[in-house]
Design a protein around this motif. Structure first.
Motif, PDB file in Angstrom:
ATOM      1  N   GLU A 102      30.596   6.222  26.791  1.00 16.40           N
ATOM      2  CA  GLU A 102      31.507   5.144  27.188  1.00 16.40           C
ATOM      3  C   GLU A 102      32.106   5.372  28.580  1.00 16.40           C
ATOM      4  OE1 GLU A 102      34.239   5.025  23.940  1.00 16.40           O
ATOM      5  OE2 GLU A 102      32.925   3.770  22.688  1.00 16.40           O
ATOM      6  N   GLY A 104      30.302   6.218  30.961  1.00 17.49           N
ATOM      7  CA  GLY A 104      29.197   5.882  31.851  1.00 17.49           C
ATOM      8  C   GLY A 104      28.285   7.037  32.194  1.00 17.49           C
ATOM      9  N   SER A 222      30.351   7.833  36.665  1.00 13.08           N
ATOM     10  CA  SER A 222      29.485   6.930  35.918  1.00 13.08           C
ATOM     11  C   SER A 222      28.138   6.794  36.608  1.00 13.08           C
ATOM     12  CB  SER A 222      30.132   5.545  35.803  1.00 13.08           C
ATOM     13  OG  SER A 222      29.234   4.628  35.187  1.00 13.08           O
ATOM     14  N   ARG A 224      26.083   4.331  35.734  1.00 14.22           N
ATOM     15  CA  ARG A 224      25.649   2.948  35.539  1.00 14.22           C
ATOM     16  C   ARG A 224      26.010   2.088  36.732  1.00 14.22           C
ATOM     17  NH1 ARG A 224      28.264   2.994  29.676  1.00 14.22           N
ATOM     18  NH2 ARG A 224      26.825   4.419  28.677  1.00 14.22           N
TER      19      ARG A 224
END
Length: 224
Positions: A102, A104, A222, A224
Protein backbone atom coordinates in the motif's frame (compact mmCIF):
# COMPACT_ATOMS: atom_id res chain seq x y z
CA UNK A 1 18.23 4.30 2.88
CA UNK A 2 16.02 5.02 -0.11
CA UNK A 3 14.08 1.79 -0.50
CA UNK A 4 11.82 0.81 -3.41
CA UNK A 5 11.41 -2.93 -2.75
CA UNK A 6 10.96 -5.14 0.29
CA UNK A 7 12.14 -8.75 -0.01
CA UNK A 8 10.84 -11.24 2.53
CA UNK A 9 12.30 -14.63 3.29
CA UNK A 10 9.57 -17.30 3.35
CA UNK A 11 10.15 -20.09 5.90
CA UNK A 12 10.24 -18.64 9.40
CA UNK A 13 9.64 -15.07 8.20
CA UNK A 14 6.36 -15.13 6.25
CA UNK A 15 5.37 -18.75 6.88
CA UNK A 16 5.45 -20.33 10.33
CA UNK A 17 6.99 -23.46 8.84
CA UNK A 18 10.21 -24.05 10.72
CA UNK A 19 8.63 -26.20 13.41
CA UNK A 20 6.98 -28.31 10.72
CA UNK A 21 10.26 -28.67 8.82
CA UNK A 22 12.05 -29.57 12.06
CA UNK A 23 9.52 -32.29 12.82
CA UNK A 24 9.74 -33.59 9.24
CA UNK A 25 13.51 -33.91 9.51
CA UNK A 26 13.13 -35.67 12.85
CA UNK A 27 10.80 -38.16 11.20
CA UNK A 28 13.24 -38.76 8.34
CA UNK A 29 16.21 -39.22 10.66
CA UNK A 30 14.45 -41.43 13.19
CA UNK A 31 15.04 -44.31 10.77
CA UNK A 32 18.78 -43.74 11.15
CA UNK A 33 18.67 -43.47 14.96
CA UNK A 34 19.39 -39.75 14.89
CA UNK A 35 17.60 -37.72 17.56
CA UNK A 36 17.74 -34.28 15.94
CA UNK A 37 17.61 -31.47 18.49
CA UNK A 38 15.85 -28.18 17.89
CA UNK A 39 19.08 -26.33 18.70
CA UNK A 40 21.00 -28.24 16.00
CA UNK A 41 18.22 -27.71 13.48
CA UNK A 42 17.90 -23.98 14.10
CA UNK A 43 21.64 -23.29 14.14
CA UNK A 44 22.65 -25.43 11.16
CA UNK A 45 19.69 -26.28 8.93
CA UNK A 46 16.99 -23.60 9.16
CA UNK A 47 16.82 -21.52 6.00
CA UNK A 48 19.10 -23.89 4.06
CA UNK A 49 17.91 -25.91 1.01
CA UNK A 50 17.05 -29.56 1.60
CA UNK A 51 19.86 -30.78 -0.65
CA UNK A 52 22.49 -28.90 1.35
CA UNK A 53 20.95 -29.96 4.66
CA UNK A 54 21.07 -33.61 3.63
CA UNK A 55 24.80 -33.39 2.90
CA UNK A 56 25.50 -31.67 6.21
CA UNK A 57 23.41 -34.13 8.19
CA UNK A 58 25.21 -37.11 6.63
CA UNK A 59 28.56 -35.53 7.53
CA UNK A 60 27.57 -34.41 11.03
CA UNK A 61 26.15 -37.78 12.02
CA UNK A 62 28.46 -40.02 9.93
CA UNK A 63 25.47 -41.70 8.30
CA UNK A 64 25.93 -44.59 5.91
CA UNK A 65 23.42 -43.24 3.42
CA UNK A 66 23.58 -41.11 0.30
CA UNK A 67 22.30 -37.54 0.82
CA UNK A 68 19.86 -37.95 -2.07
CA UNK A 69 18.05 -40.66 -0.07
CA UNK A 70 17.39 -38.13 2.71
CA UNK A 71 16.37 -35.50 0.16
CA UNK A 72 13.78 -37.80 -1.40
CA UNK A 73 12.37 -38.81 2.00
CA UNK A 74 12.13 -35.19 3.19
CA UNK A 75 10.55 -34.09 -0.10
CA UNK A 76 7.94 -36.84 0.11
CA UNK A 77 6.92 -35.84 3.64
CA UNK A 78 6.84 -32.14 2.72
CA UNK A 79 4.69 -32.75 -0.36
CA UNK A 80 2.26 -34.83 1.70
CA UNK A 81 1.94 -31.99 4.22
CA UNK A 82 1.40 -29.32 1.56
CA UNK A 83 -1.15 -31.45 -0.26
CA UNK A 84 -3.38 -31.09 2.80
CA UNK A 85 -2.67 -27.53 3.98
CA UNK A 86 -0.52 -24.45 3.64
CA UNK A 87 1.95 -23.56 6.34
CA UNK A 88 0.39 -21.13 8.83
CA UNK A 89 1.50 -17.51 8.71
CA UNK A 90 3.85 -15.83 11.11
CA UNK A 91 2.20 -13.23 13.29
CA UNK A 92 1.82 -9.97 11.38
CA UNK A 93 2.94 -11.40 8.04
CA UNK A 94 -0.08 -10.48 5.96
CA UNK A 95 -0.34 -7.05 7.60
CA UNK A 96 3.33 -6.33 6.90
CA UNK A 97 3.17 -7.40 3.26
CA UNK A 98 -0.03 -5.41 2.74
CA UNK A 99 1.46 -2.32 4.39
CA UNK A 100 4.47 -2.16 2.07
CA UNK A 101 2.32 -2.85 -0.96
CA UNK A 102 0.00 0.00 0.00
CA UNK A 103 3.02 2.30 0.35
CA UNK A 104 3.73 1.64 -3.32
CA UNK A 105 6.76 -0.57 -2.81
CA UNK A 106 7.46 -3.71 -4.80
CA UNK A 107 7.22 -6.82 -2.64
CA UNK A 108 9.13 -10.04 -3.26
CA UNK A 109 9.65 -13.38 -1.58
CA UNK A 110 13.14 -14.88 -1.67
CA UNK A 111 13.56 -18.40 -0.33
CA UNK A 112 16.28 -21.00 -0.28
CA UNK A 113 13.63 -23.71 -0.37
CA UNK A 114 11.60 -24.92 -3.35
CA UNK A 115 8.94 -22.81 -5.02
CA UNK A 116 5.95 -25.05 -4.25
CA UNK A 117 5.67 -24.04 -0.61
CA UNK A 118 5.68 -20.36 -1.54
CA UNK A 119 3.07 -20.88 -4.27
CA UNK A 120 0.76 -22.53 -1.76
CA UNK A 121 1.28 -19.68 0.73
CA UNK A 122 0.46 -17.11 -1.94
CA UNK A 123 -2.68 -18.90 -3.02
CA UNK A 124 -4.08 -20.04 0.31
CA UNK A 125 -3.36 -16.87 2.31
CA UNK A 126 -4.26 -14.27 -0.32
CA UNK A 127 -0.77 -12.90 -1.00
CA UNK A 128 -0.85 -13.17 -4.79
CA UNK A 129 -1.94 -9.61 -5.53
CA UNK A 130 0.75 -8.12 -3.27
CA UNK A 131 3.83 -10.06 -4.41
CA UNK A 132 5.61 -9.02 -7.62
CA UNK A 133 8.37 -11.65 -7.69
CA UNK A 134 9.27 -14.99 -6.14
CA UNK A 135 12.79 -16.40 -6.28
CA UNK A 136 13.39 -19.87 -4.85
CA UNK A 137 16.28 -22.24 -4.45
CA UNK A 138 15.08 -23.85 -7.69
CA UNK A 139 16.03 -20.69 -9.61
CA UNK A 140 19.73 -20.41 -8.71
CA UNK A 141 22.78 -22.63 -8.73
CA UNK A 142 23.99 -21.41 -5.34
CA UNK A 143 21.37 -20.79 -2.67
CA UNK A 144 21.65 -18.95 0.64
CA UNK A 145 24.06 -17.93 2.15
CA UNK A 146 25.26 -17.12 -1.38
CA UNK A 147 23.80 -13.83 -2.67
CA UNK A 148 22.49 -15.28 -5.96
CA UNK A 149 18.80 -15.49 -5.02
CA UNK A 150 18.68 -11.87 -3.81
CA UNK A 151 20.59 -10.59 -6.82
CA UNK A 152 18.15 -12.41 -9.10
CA UNK A 153 15.16 -10.94 -7.26
CA UNK A 154 16.53 -7.40 -7.63
CA UNK A 155 17.18 -8.01 -11.33
CA UNK A 156 13.66 -9.34 -11.90
CA UNK A 157 12.24 -6.24 -10.22
CA UNK A 158 14.50 -3.93 -12.23
CA UNK A 159 16.08 -2.60 -9.04
CA UNK A 160 19.60 -2.06 -7.81
CA UNK A 161 20.35 -4.21 -4.74
CA UNK A 162 20.85 -1.02 -2.74
CA UNK A 163 17.21 -0.12 -3.43
CA UNK A 164 16.01 -3.32 -1.76
CA UNK A 165 15.57 -4.14 1.93
CA UNK A 166 15.53 -7.79 3.00
CA UNK A 167 13.80 -9.28 6.03
CA UNK A 168 15.28 -12.57 7.25
CA UNK A 169 14.92 -14.87 10.25
CA UNK A 170 18.28 -16.72 10.04
CA UNK A 171 21.93 -15.74 10.02
CA UNK A 172 22.54 -17.54 6.71
CA UNK A 173 19.62 -15.74 5.11
CA UNK A 174 20.81 -12.36 6.33
CA UNK A 175 24.30 -13.15 5.06
CA UNK A 176 22.87 -13.82 1.58
CA UNK A 177 21.13 -10.44 1.51
CA UNK A 178 24.13 -8.54 2.86
CA UNK A 179 26.45 -10.24 0.36
CA UNK A 180 24.07 -9.00 -2.35
CA UNK A 181 24.70 -5.43 -1.10
CA UNK A 182 21.25 -5.12 0.45
CA UNK A 183 20.34 -3.79 3.85
CA UNK A 184 18.78 -6.49 6.00
CA UNK A 185 16.60 -6.68 9.09
CA UNK A 186 16.82 -9.77 11.29
CA UNK A 187 13.54 -10.98 12.78
CA UNK A 188 13.46 -13.91 15.20
CA UNK A 189 11.71 -14.76 18.44
CA UNK A 190 14.93 -16.46 19.59
CA UNK A 191 17.43 -14.37 21.54
CA UNK A 192 20.29 -16.62 20.42
CA UNK A 193 19.38 -16.16 16.76
CA UNK A 194 19.12 -12.39 17.14
CA UNK A 195 22.52 -12.37 18.83
CA UNK A 196 23.98 -14.22 15.83
CA UNK A 197 22.92 -11.59 13.29
CA UNK A 198 25.83 -9.51 12.03
CA UNK A 199 25.73 -6.31 9.96
CA UNK A 200 21.93 -6.24 9.96
CA UNK A 201 20.53 -2.73 10.35
CA UNK A 202 17.99 -3.78 12.98
CA UNK A 203 17.05 -6.91 14.92
CA UNK A 204 13.70 -7.59 16.57
CA UNK A 205 11.37 -10.37 17.65
CA UNK A 206 8.47 -10.08 15.18
CA UNK A 207 7.32 -8.60 11.89
CA UNK A 208 5.10 -6.02 13.56
CA UNK A 209 8.13 -4.43 15.24
CA UNK A 210 10.14 -4.69 12.03
CA UNK A 211 7.44 -2.98 9.99
CA UNK A 212 7.08 -0.19 12.56
CA UNK A 213 10.84 0.39 12.62
CA UNK A 214 11.01 0.55 8.82
CA UNK A 215 8.09 2.99 8.67
CA UNK A 216 9.84 5.28 11.16
CA UNK A 217 13.46 4.98 10.05
CA UNK A 218 13.59 4.16 6.34
CA UNK A 219 12.79 6.40 3.39
CA UNK A 220 10.30 4.43 1.33
CA UNK A 221 9.89 5.43 -2.30
CA UNK A 222 6.83 4.33 -4.25
CA UNK A 223 7.63 2.43 -7.43
CA UNK A 224 4.25 3.14 -9.00
Amino acid sequence: MNIKAILFDHDGTIADSEQAHFEMWREVLHKYNVDLSHEEYKSQYAGIPTTENAKTIVENHSLDVEPITLVLAKTEITNAYLAKQAFPLMSGALESVRYFYEQGLQVGIVTGAGREGVNITLKNHGFEKYVSVVVSGDDVEHSKPAPDCYLLAADKLGRQPSECLAIEDTYNGSLAAIRANMKCIGVSSSHSVRDAFSKTVYECSDLGKATKWIAENVQLQSSR
